[in-house]
Design an enzyme around this catalytic site. Sequence first.
Site, PDB file in Angstrom:
ATOM      1  N   SER A 141       5.715  13.481  -0.533  1.00  0.00           N
ATOM      2  CA  SER A 141       5.865  12.036  -0.992  1.00  0.00           C
ATOM      3  C   SER A 141       5.000  11.828  -1.941  1.00  0.00           C
ATOM      4  O   SER A 141       3.951  12.452  -2.185  1.00  0.00           O
ATOM      5  CB  SER A 141       5.414  11.062   0.227  1.00  0.00           C
ATOM      6  OG  SER A 141       5.314   9.795  -0.245  1.00  0.00           O
ATOM      7  N   TYR A 154      -0.088   8.815   6.915  1.00  0.00           N
ATOM      8  CA  TYR A 154       1.149   9.228   6.047  1.00  0.00           C
ATOM      9  C   TYR A 154       1.015  10.127   4.677  1.00  0.00           C
ATOM     10  O   TYR A 154       1.260  11.149   4.679  1.00  0.00           O
ATOM     11  CB  TYR A 154       2.193   8.250   5.803  1.00  0.00           C
ATOM     12  CG  TYR A 154       3.364   8.429   5.411  1.00  0.00           C
ATOM     13  CD1 TYR A 154       4.652   9.264   5.830  1.00  0.00           C
ATOM     14  CD2 TYR A 154       3.772   8.288   3.958  1.00  0.00           C
ATOM     15  CE1 TYR A 154       5.871   9.497   5.165  1.00  0.00           C
ATOM     16  CE2 TYR A 154       5.081   8.738   3.181  1.00  0.00           C
ATOM     17  CZ  TYR A 154       5.969   9.488   3.966  1.00  0.00           C
ATOM     18  OH  TYR A 154       7.039   9.973   3.369  1.00  0.00           O
TER      19      TYR A 154
END
Length: 261
Positions: A141, A154
């Site tokens: 990401s 995350y």
Amino acid sequence: MTTGLDGRLALVTGAGRGIGAAVVTALVEQGARVVATDRTAEGVEALAGEYGDGRVTARTLDVTDADAVEALVDETEHALGPLDIAVNVAGVLRASAVVDLTGEDWAATFAVNSTGVFHVSRAAARRMTGRGHGSIVTVASNAAGVPRAGLAAYAASKAAAVMFTKCLGLEVAGRGVRCNTVSPGSTLTDMQRALWTAGEEDASARRVIAGDLASYRTGIPLGRIADPADIADAVVFLASDRARHITMHDLYVDGGATLRA
């Protein structure tokens, strides 16, 4: 140069929907055979059913279970042949401010996003290095490289996955195995929509594109949110012979959202 993917065997995790399903489709379109895995069977079985000619094999897999990963890779190679490509897509997101984040949320996030990548990549690399070729691609990401409020677990787990993949790539480069990451920005998946206001999908999408100065989040210079196929195309490129001299690379596919900070 062709992609060189025709007839090759790939394992894709998190393939039941979203980016994972798009990766399976893109690989099959290039002639690859794919073992599509997910924690639940419904999505991958539906995906396999779309082809019906054996190009996609559906299997359930919990990437947090090291023994299950090893067993599935053994089964795959025994039944279908040597594994050429492994793609780590399985991931979870538990959004929370750090002061409200539970230990269970932190551990569960790392178990899938980091440890799961370790389990699958290790199992693939053990076999690929002995044969002198192979490609491992991890979907991370852009949050791994830019701080994001409410996404600490995350972002940290994805940053760990990126650095792990680079370190693995360094170790196995001399034995013909390439390891790369693709780092998406906002992408039209269920994970993205879970962050949006219910019933306001269009407005939520516009806010993502515009950015939010109050939360220190830039917008998307290209003016659109990615489709899963955009990410899948990048994965397929890195897995293919067209990227034969690329390893330990982190490819951002985020429409310029991070300004490549």
